[in-house]
Motif scaffolding. Structure first.
Motif, mmCIF file in Angstrom:
data_model
loop_
_atom_site.group_PDB
_atom_site.id
_atom_site.type_symbol
_atom_site.label_atom_id
_atom_site.label_comp_id
_atom_site.label_asym_id
_atom_site.label_seq_id
_atom_site.Cartn_x
_atom_site.Cartn_y
_atom_site.Cartn_z
ATOM 1 N N GLU A 156 0.740 -1.318 -0.142
ATOM 2 C CA GLU A 156 -0.012 -0.020 -0.071
ATOM 3 C C GLU A 156 0.937 1.361 -0.131
ATOM 4 O O GLU A 156 0.469 2.092 -0.718
ATOM 5 N N THR A 157 1.840 1.305 0.726
ATOM 6 C CA THR A 157 2.652 2.237 0.905
ATOM 7 C C THR A 157 3.574 2.536 -0.504
ATOM 8 O O THR A 157 3.501 3.752 -1.024
ATOM 9 N N ALA A 158 3.855 1.540 -1.071
ATOM 10 C CA ALA A 158 4.641 1.681 -2.363
ATOM 11 C C ALA A 158 3.603 2.360 -3.248
ATOM 12 O O ALA A 158 3.943 3.109 -4.361
ATOM 13 N N ALA A 159 2.431 1.790 -3.262
ATOM 14 C CA ALA A 159 1.171 2.326 -4.408
ATOM 15 C C ALA A 159 1.014 4.036 -4.039
ATOM 16 O O ALA A 159 0.997 4.560 -4.827
ATOM 17 N N HIS A 160 1.151 4.292 -2.726
ATOM 18 C CA HIS A 160 1.049 6.005 -2.640
ATOM 19 C C HIS A 160 2.272 6.518 -3.172
ATOM 20 O O HIS A 160 2.067 7.573 -3.419
ATOM 21 N N LEU A 161 3.330 5.911 -2.703
ATOM 22 C CA LEU A 161 4.546 6.639 -3.099
ATOM 23 C C LEU A 161 4.524 6.751 -4.681
ATOM 24 O O LEU A 161 5.023 8.014 -5.175
ATOM 25 N N GLU A 162 4.197 5.830 -5.486
ATOM 26 C CA GLU A 162 4.110 5.798 -6.925
ATOM 27 C C GLU A 162 3.175 7.078 -7.148
ATOM 28 O O GLU A 162 3.437 7.502 -8.522
ATOM 29 N N VAL A 163 2.080 7.173 -6.578
ATOM 30 C CA VAL A 163 1.234 8.253 -6.912
ATOM 31 C C VAL A 163 1.955 9.385 -6.961
ATOM 32 O O VAL A 163 1.876 10.381 -7.736
#
Ligand SMILES: [Zn+2]
Length: 366
Positions: A327-334
């Motif tokens: 989830e954190t990686a997904a937010h960083l990618e945004v």
């Protein structure tokens, strides 16, 4: 699987009432049938039955386990049908709690199984994993996220299951791969399939515009924030896709929300606004945690609070640490897509995130 990151303020004792066995009549020949998911925090999965003279059509099918099969048989019996009366299984996405019972029942019954055509890659990957030809994508993704140790712990946890790989019947193809926008004519009802990537790449919702109903699968859930991109084929853009799919719901007329987990809700739009707000808050927290970068997704996950009790990452069990890191990686990618962060891969293959360097233009405009 869905990671619990936020909860509505509904009375706690009512929180699981929706999952109790039975049949909820929703009017117009539509019924909600919760099927059990033993040992899963989600408790149950809703199957929606649309009754007709010539049989019954289902949206989502539940998990291929005896308890679910028995409960479904019982519930259809109350409606005057048997399992052989099921004409169609319209499945919202490839997760086992939605898809596998449909495939199991199809072997002996006439029901046709339909799945969104953007799930093809996930299906191929699931079969590779079950046949022992590949490692699960969500384990492989952890090393680049700076969580190689966690990957080893997940491997150890899953070892008993993965030690005996065999292609499972439940992962055979659907009868029909459904394209985005497909119109499904049923007795007295027209459904339109809408591709809503995010929870999985090929997730679809079914919209009954005339009746003002949205069969939302796991795209919009009332009590929890759906996990993002927890699927065999990992994609960096899953949260970007998900946010786009949420906004897509706001472009439709508001509709009654028929979720796969949780009770029926009056307004899809109300919940979509909450989910968008949740992710914006989370994006702001993530950005703040990355300002002293370069940092890995795992390090950022370690700095953020988790669950409504604001627990630390290390207090979560191994699988939830995996979900939290993803989830954190997904937010960083945004944040990378929005230009607020930059990502750089180290020679060891680990992704580091940090603030973008001040550009010459910025300095010139000072
Ligand atoms: Zn689900």
């Amino acid at each position: 699987m869905d990671y619990v990151t936020s909860r509505a303020s509904a009375a706690r004792e009512d929180r699981h009432a929706w999952a109790e066995s039975g049949v909820e009549a929703l009017g117009g020949g539509l019924y909600r049938i919760p099927l059990p998911l033993p040992g899963d925090a989600l408790t149950a999965v809703n199957v929606y039955a649309m009754a007709g003279d010539d049989g019954v059509d289902l949206i989502d099918a539940g998990m291929a386990i005896v308890q679910a099969r028995e409960r479904l048989t019982e519930a259809l019996g109350q409606l005057g049908y048997g399992l052989p009366d099921v004409r169609n299984f319209f499945i919202t996405h490839i997760h086992q709690d939605h898809y596998t019972l449909a495939v199991q029942l199809r072997t002996t019954l006439r029901g046709q199984v339909t799945l969104g055509d953007q799930e093809r890659a996930n299906m191929a990957a699931i079969r590779d994993v079950s046949a022992g030809r590949a490692e699960v994508g969500f384990i492989q993704m952890l090393a680049p996220m700076g969580a190689a140790d966690l990957a080893d712990r997940v491997r150890a946890l899953l070892a008993p299951r993965l030690a005996d790989p065999q292609p499972k019947l439940e992962w055979s193809d659907p009868d029909h791969w459904l394209p985005d926008g497909a119109v499904i004519e049923l007795p007295g009802r027209t459904l339109r399939a809408i591709h809503t990537p995010g929870h999985t790449t090929g997730h679809v919702v079914f919209h009954d515009e005339a009746a003002g109903l949205l069969f939302a699968g796991d795209h919009v859930l009332p009590h929890i924030t759906p996990s993002i991109g927890f699927q065999p084929v990992i994609t960096r853009s899953s949260l970007n896709q998900y946010l786009g799919s949420l906004r897509l719901m706001l472009a439709l007329p508001d509709a009654t929300l028929l979720p796969a987990h949780g009770p029926v809700q009056a307004s899809t739009h109300a919940r979509v606004h909450q989910l968008l707000e949740h992710h914006e808050t989370r994006l702001a927290q993530t950005l703040e945690a990355a300002t002293d970068g370069p940092v890995t997704a795992f390090q950022v996950a370690g700095a953020l609070p988790w669950t409504r009790r604001k627990r630390r990452l290390t207090e979560l069990d191994v699988m939830n640490q995996l979900l939290a890191t993803g989830e954190t990686a997904a937010h960083l990618e945004v944040l990378v897509t929005r230009g607020q962060l930059v990502r750089e891969r180290s020679p060891e293959g680990v992704d580091f995130y940090g603030l973008p360097p001040a550009t010459a233009d910025d300095l010139a405009s000072e």
